[in-house]
Design a protein around this motif. Structure first.
Motif, PDB file in Angstrom:
ATOM      1  N   THR A  48      -1.828  11.522 -12.218  1.00  0.00           N
ATOM      2  CA  THR A  48      -0.946  11.770 -11.073  1.00  0.00           C
ATOM      3  C   THR A  48      -0.771  13.250 -10.764  1.00  0.00           C
ATOM      4  OG1 THR A  48       1.031  11.748 -12.472  1.00  0.00           O
ATOM      5  CG2 THR A  48       0.327   9.644 -11.539  1.00  0.00           C
ATOM      6  N   ARG A  77       2.550   1.637  -3.497  1.00  0.00           N
ATOM      7  CA  ARG A  77       1.631   2.179  -4.508  1.00  0.00           C
ATOM      8  C   ARG A  77       1.463   3.688  -4.336  1.00  0.00           C
ATOM      9  NH1 ARG A  77      -1.285  -2.489  -3.148  1.00  0.00           N
ATOM     10  NH2 ARG A  77      -2.697  -1.246  -1.862  1.00  0.00           N
ATOM     11  N   SER A  78       1.389   4.144  -3.086  1.00  0.00           N
ATOM     12  CA  SER A  78       1.227   5.581  -2.847  1.00  0.00           C
ATOM     13  C   SER A  78       2.459   6.359  -3.304  1.00  0.00           C
ATOM     14  CB  SER A  78       0.945   5.842  -1.365  1.00  0.00           C
ATOM     15  OG  SER A  78       2.083   5.571  -0.564  1.00  0.00           O
ATOM     16  N   ASP A  96       0.830  -1.202   0.000  1.00  0.00           N
ATOM     17  CA  ASP A  96       0.000   0.000   0.000  1.00  0.00           C
ATOM     18  C   ASP A  96       0.868   1.256   0.000  1.00  0.00           C
ATOM     19  OD1 ASP A  96      -2.547   1.259   0.061  1.00  0.00           O
ATOM     20  OD2 ASP A  96      -2.287   1.664   2.188  1.00  0.00           O
ATOM     21  N   TRP A 119       2.236   7.419  -6.941  1.00  0.00           N
ATOM     22  CA  TRP A 119       1.378   8.581  -7.180  1.00  0.00           C
ATOM     23  C   TRP A 119       2.042   9.872  -6.705  1.00  0.00           C
ATOM     24  CZ3 TRP A 119      -3.312   8.404  -9.699  1.00  0.00           C
ATOM     25  CH2 TRP A 119      -3.816   7.130  -9.962  1.00  0.00           C
ATOM     26  N   LYS A 120       2.834   9.780  -5.649  1.00  0.00           N
ATOM     27  CA  LYS A 120       3.444  10.991  -5.090  1.00  0.00           C
ATOM     28  C   LYS A 120       4.739  11.380  -5.793  1.00  0.00           C
ATOM     29  CE  LYS A 120       1.623  10.106  -0.445  1.00  0.00           C
ATOM     30  NZ  LYS A 120       1.995   9.760   0.960  1.00  0.00           N
TER      31      LYS A 120
END
Length: 227
Positions: free
Chosen positions: A169, A124-125, A121, A128-129
């Motif tokens: 994104t 995956r974040s 988790d 995006w960041k």
């Protein structure tokens, strides 16, 4: 045929000592205590949302203990079968010892799965960041399988965005203005933006589209100048 268990007057079926039901005596005190400590530690790793280095030693210790529980479980079931007992209905020392092995094995597996899910988790974040390229200090914290997972997830996300012709994104929060003023913190060089090319030299300031600047801001190469 194997002889039936002997019965003693007034005592019922022959039984093993009660100590056989004690998990410490069946597993060994050091192994049981070590297992509990390992599970407590691994179940809390990474719960604060920060990516910590993958703990190979602790992970492998719990895997080894799972294998030990599996071997013990199978051995006790074989004992019951050799004695001609029904595993489904018998409630003797071997059954309860096997039950302890089974519950310990299940708990260990659930803790390991929670550990891996939590890290996935966080990984995956990061995509995006920070984008498709992670800083080296984060890459060194990933296991080999996690590195492959990040590459696969990043490729799947890129393929979807290319198909939809949409970059998901950027603009995670709807912006008030499509353009922002930024300062370059490190030499990036000549880059091709959506509407023009620009030389992003260190400490230079620019007025860029937010979609162009977002990836550099996330990587720490650029900062937004707020009025």
């Amino acid at each position: 045929m194997r002889p039936r268990p002997k019965y003693f007057p007034g005592s019922g079926p022959a039984r093993r000592p009660d100590s056989a039901l004690d998990p410490e005596s069946r597993f060994g005190p050091s192994e049981s205590a070590c297992g509990r400590a390992q599970i407590r530690r691994i179940s809390w790793l990474g719960r604060d949302g920060q990516l910590k280095p993958f703990n190979d030693d602790l992970f492998n210790q719990v895997i080894k203990e799972c294998s030990s529980h599996h071997v013990g479980l199978q051995a006790l079931f074989r004992n019951m079968q050799e004695e001609g007992l029904d595993i489904q209905t018998t409630r003797n020392a071997d059954y309860y010892g096997a039950l302890i092995h089974h519950l310990s094995l299940t708990r260990n597996k659930r803790c390991l799965m929670a550990y891996m899910y939590n890290r996935a988790d966080v990984i995956r974040s990061l995509r995006w960041k920070l984008g498709r390229v992670l800083p080296n200090e984060l890459v060194t914290k990933l296991s080999n399988s996690e590195k492959e997972y990040f590459k696969g997830y990043s490729a799947a996300l890129d393929a979807y965005m290319n198909e939809m012709n949409l970059d998901l994104t950027v603009d995670m929060v709807p912006p008030k203005d499509p353009y922002i003023q930024v300062r370059v913190l490190d030499d990036i060089g000549e880059v091709l933006l959506t509407d023009r090319s620009a030389n992003l030299a260190r400490y230079s300031m620019h007025f860029l589209k937010r979609t162009d600047a977002e990836q550099y801001i996330c990587q720490g190469l650029m900062e937004e100048l707020l009025s």
